[in-house]
Design a protein around this motif. Sequence first.
Motif, PDB file in Angstrom:
ATOM      1  N   TYR A  39      44.564  -9.391 -30.503  1.00  0.00           N
ATOM      2  CA  TYR A  39      43.755 -10.156 -29.553  1.00  0.00           C
ATOM      3  C   TYR A  39      44.459 -11.441 -29.140  1.00  0.00           C
ATOM      4  CZ  TYR A  39      39.944 -12.696 -27.383  1.00  0.00           C
ATOM      5  OH  TYR A  39      39.190 -13.386 -26.482  1.00  0.00           O
ATOM      6  N   ASP A  84      49.050  -8.725 -34.086  1.00  0.00           N
ATOM      7  CA  ASP A  84      47.953  -9.454 -33.455  1.00  0.00           C
ATOM      8  C   ASP A  84      47.420  -8.649 -32.263  1.00  0.00           C
ATOM      9  OD1 ASP A  84      46.230 -11.294 -32.386  1.00  0.00           O
ATOM     10  OD2 ASP A  84      47.676 -12.950 -32.346  1.00  0.00           O
ATOM     11  N   ASP A 107      47.802 -18.048 -31.186  1.00  0.00           N
ATOM     12  CA  ASP A 107      48.450 -16.821 -31.675  1.00  0.00           C
ATOM     13  C   ASP A 107      49.767 -17.124 -32.400  1.00  0.00           C
ATOM     14  OD1 ASP A 107      46.461 -15.062 -30.463  1.00  0.00           O
ATOM     15  OD2 ASP A 107      47.373 -15.627 -28.553  1.00  0.00           O
ATOM     16  N   ASN A 146      44.334 -14.926 -28.256  1.00  0.00           N
ATOM     17  CA  ASN A 146      43.440 -16.090 -28.293  1.00  0.00           C
ATOM     18  C   ASN A 146      43.855 -17.118 -27.242  1.00  0.00           C
ATOM     19  OD1 ASN A 146      43.709 -14.920 -31.179  1.00  0.00           O
ATOM     20  ND2 ASN A 146      41.761 -16.036 -31.219  1.00  0.00           N
TER      21      ASN A 146
HETATM   22 CA   LIG Z   1      45.360 -13.550 -31.853  1.00  0.00          CA
END
Ligand SMILES: [Ca+2]
Length: 336
Positions: A144, A142, A173, A146
């Motif tokens: 990014y 992952d 996430d 969130n």
């Molecule tokens: Ca994410």
Amino acid sequence: MGNCGAFVRTAAVFLWLEVCLVGCDITDGNTEHLKREHSLMKPYQGVGSSPSSQWDFWGSTLVTSSYVRLTPDERSKQGSIWNTVPCHLKDWEMHVQFKVHGSGKKNLHGDGIAIWYTKDRLHPGPVFSNNAIFHGLAVFIDTYSNDDATDRSFPYISAMVNNGSVSYDHGKDGRSSELGGCSAEIRNREHDTYLAIRYSKGRLTVMVDVDDKNEWKECIDIGGVRLPTGYFFGASAATGDLSDNHDIISMKLYQLMVEHTPEEENLDWTKIEPSVSLLKSPKDNIDDPTGNFRGTPLTGWKVFLLLLCALLGIVVCAVVGAVVFQKRQERNKRFY
Ligand SMILES: [Ca+2]
């Protein structure tokens, strides 16, 4: 003094064995065998286009002769690639060589790649372009965050086992359903980046090699994991408002040569329900779903206790030895 020496020797041998159990388990590379029907390698001949192909792809996926690009560095793209052959190995290790790169600056890129071992294949959805409710295993790379929480740095790698009852929460996430994870600087690296997923005897281990040192670093290691045979391997990626190129260079599946008892061999492994027996402090989990006791990593306090015992043994021996020596000297004196 003989007993004391034996005690110290036993403790030392025990310590060495424990250390070896941990070390040997991770670096053992002699028992691996590449399975071509479950592997994706350059130049990806026939991928997707021929009826005999062992890999299907979907969405924005672009297959070139040197990489499989799941998404380009553009907004709102979704792509995946799936093995068409169900995997019937009981013990396996998947090595994924990948590259995540793009023009986005820090924290302005996304969303990442997911590696799957699941019952269903080519099942588009909102989780890195795959279905949020799935049966099997997912490992998320992952890129990014969130969630607004700042206690972990991204890119973040995590794992999830699902029996179809839980939905991966992309907005958080996947925190509530993750089995473990680690941060790893995998983005815009000059060198190759690798991820390894090992499943053997109920133990799931995820390792990363992202620092160009050609060595695996442990990311996740938990016991009590049950996964069936007959599921499919796949990889998927997605971009949203933010983007990246998500490239798979290779996926290589190795069979691990592990002995199972006749009772285990006779089980129908395709009927196993994906599950994890312990979610709390999984590192101390010694429960093995296949019924075998298995050595667990030697934790800090265990080493401390062992050393303390050895030290106490030496001290007791020394004191007893000194007393005996003194008594003998006194007795000798009396003879003069
Ligand atoms: Ca994410």
